[in-house]
Enzyme design. Structure first.
Site, PDB file in Angstrom:
ATOM      1  N   THR A   1     -16.289  11.964 -37.145  1.00  0.00           N
ATOM      2  CA  THR A   1     -15.282  10.934 -36.895  1.00  0.00           C
ATOM      3  C   THR A   1     -13.959  11.551 -36.471  1.00  0.00           C
ATOM      4  OG1 THR A   1     -16.374   9.582 -38.567  1.00  0.00           O
ATOM      5  CG2 THR A   1     -14.167   8.900 -37.896  1.00  0.00           C
TER       6      THR A   1
ATOM      7  N   TYR B   1     -24.023  19.203 -44.224  1.00  0.00           N
ATOM      8  CA  TYR B   1     -23.979  17.960 -43.444  1.00  0.00           C
ATOM      9  C   TYR B   1     -25.305  17.805 -42.715  1.00  0.00           C
ATOM     10  CZ  TYR B   1     -21.711  14.525 -40.273  1.00  0.00           C
ATOM     11  OH  TYR B   1     -21.336  13.409 -39.569  1.00  0.00           O
TER      12      TYR B   1
ATOM     13  N   LYS C   1     -23.754  15.849 -47.448  1.00  0.00           N
ATOM     14  CA  LYS C   1     -23.450  14.584 -46.797  1.00  0.00           C
ATOM     15  C   LYS C   1     -24.718  14.176 -46.073  1.00  0.00           C
ATOM     16  CE  LYS C   1     -20.698  12.125 -43.379  1.00  0.00           C
ATOM     17  NZ  LYS C   1     -19.688  12.184 -42.291  1.00  0.00           N
TER      18      LYS C   1
ATOM     19  N   VAL D   1     -19.058   9.514 -47.867  1.00  0.00           N
ATOM     20  CA  VAL D   1     -18.078   9.992 -46.889  1.00  0.00           C
ATOM     21  C   VAL D   1     -18.139   8.980 -45.757  1.00  0.00           C
ATOM     22  CG1 VAL D   1     -17.370  11.839 -45.347  1.00  0.00           C
ATOM     23  CG2 VAL D   1     -18.445  12.407 -47.533  1.00  0.00           C
TER      24      VAL D   1
END
Length: 293
Positions: A52, A140, A168, A208
């Protein structure tokens, strides 16, 4: 019914956008203002320079400057993670060291993308990063973007490293996550808003969230209700966010684009393009309906 899952970086984390000026430069002042709002409205941790945050198009110097600006605003009491990772290990190691020098509390380390390495190479990559700094790591797992999973068995092995503390999870594999949760002390953070509550209910640490950029209180509310034992209320509140989540995250536009369409945060960097007028109007309508609910 409060979860006993480990929460090394907090529970309600925002995957923060990176504000740019009208000319496309990093806007540290806007970043400070936005980070302060996120904390004030219920985010207890912030992830900078993730997907993001447009990490593929920001430089190492910009990532460090963003981290320092946000740290100056929120202080030492709010965990700040910096996203690192890329298609080559050397760049990831450099970014990890730069993030540590800039004051990060942890690293969000995306799996190596494009080359699609085998699992033994993915494992070796993360271990190299873990040994390169003294910071804890959130791995991630986002195969839809990287082209490679961090398979559950790989996570089981990586969990033995003392600095690998969290995941994540954008794998859309709730069974795999449950398997790892049952056999390790890794903190699992949902990276897919539609799974925030389901993953939390089976032992996840929190989330998240991209949507938290625009509606931090509303994204947090289902977890608060769940922790208070109000599971029916948690489900109802989770349902209220569904339309905005769908438009922001599952309607053909990246979350960065949709978040910036709802915020005064400057442009996105190419090759991304801003949301069109029709999409922006739809987002605004869903956002206003959520706030009014």
């Amino acid at each position: 019914m409060t979860t006993t899952a480990p929460r090394p970086f907090g529970r309600t984390l925002c995957a923060m956008i990176t504000p740019f000026t009208a000319t496309g430069a990093l806007d540290p002042d806007a970043a400070r203002t936005h980070a302060a709002r996120l904390v004030a409205e219920g985010c207890d941790g912030i992830v900078l320079s993730g997907t993001t945050g447009e990490s593929p198009t920001t430089t190492g110097a910009e990532k460090a400057a963003l981290l320092r600006a946000v740290r100056a605003e929120v202080g030492d009491g709010v965990p700040l993670l910096s996203g690192v990772g890329g298609p080559d290990t050397a760049t990831t190691l450099r970014l990890a060291r730069e993030a540590e020098d800039a004051g990060a509390d942890g690293l969000l380390v995306v799996s190596p993308y494009y080359s699609r390495p085998q699992q033994s190479a993915v494992e070796a990559y993360f271990l190299r990063v873990a040994e390169s700094t003294g910071l804890p790591l959130m791995l991630y797992d986002i195969p839809g973007r990287t082209g490679v999973r961090i398979e559950p068995d790989t996570l089981l092995r990586l969990a033995d490293h003392p600095r690998v503390v969290a995941v994540k999870d954008c794998s859309y594999d709730l069974l795999g996550a449950t398997k790892v949760l049952a056999r390790t002390s890794l903190a699992y953070y949902s990276g897919s808003e539609e799974l925030n509550l389901p993953l939390y209910a089976v032992g996840g640490a929190g989330y998240v969230s991209t949507v938290a950029n625009v509606a931090p209180r509303q994204v947090r509310a289902p977890l608060d209700a769940f922790d208070a034992g109000r599971t029916d209320e948690a489900a109802r509140l989770n349902g209220l966010t569904a339309r905005l989540v769908e438009l922001m995250m599952a309607n053909g536009l990246p979350g960065t684009v949709t978040a910036k369409a709802l915020l005064d945060a400057g442009p996105v960097r190419e090759p991304l393009q801003p949301a069109g007028r029709e999409a922006a109007d739809g987002l605004r309508k869903a956002y206003e309906e959520l706030l009014a609910a």
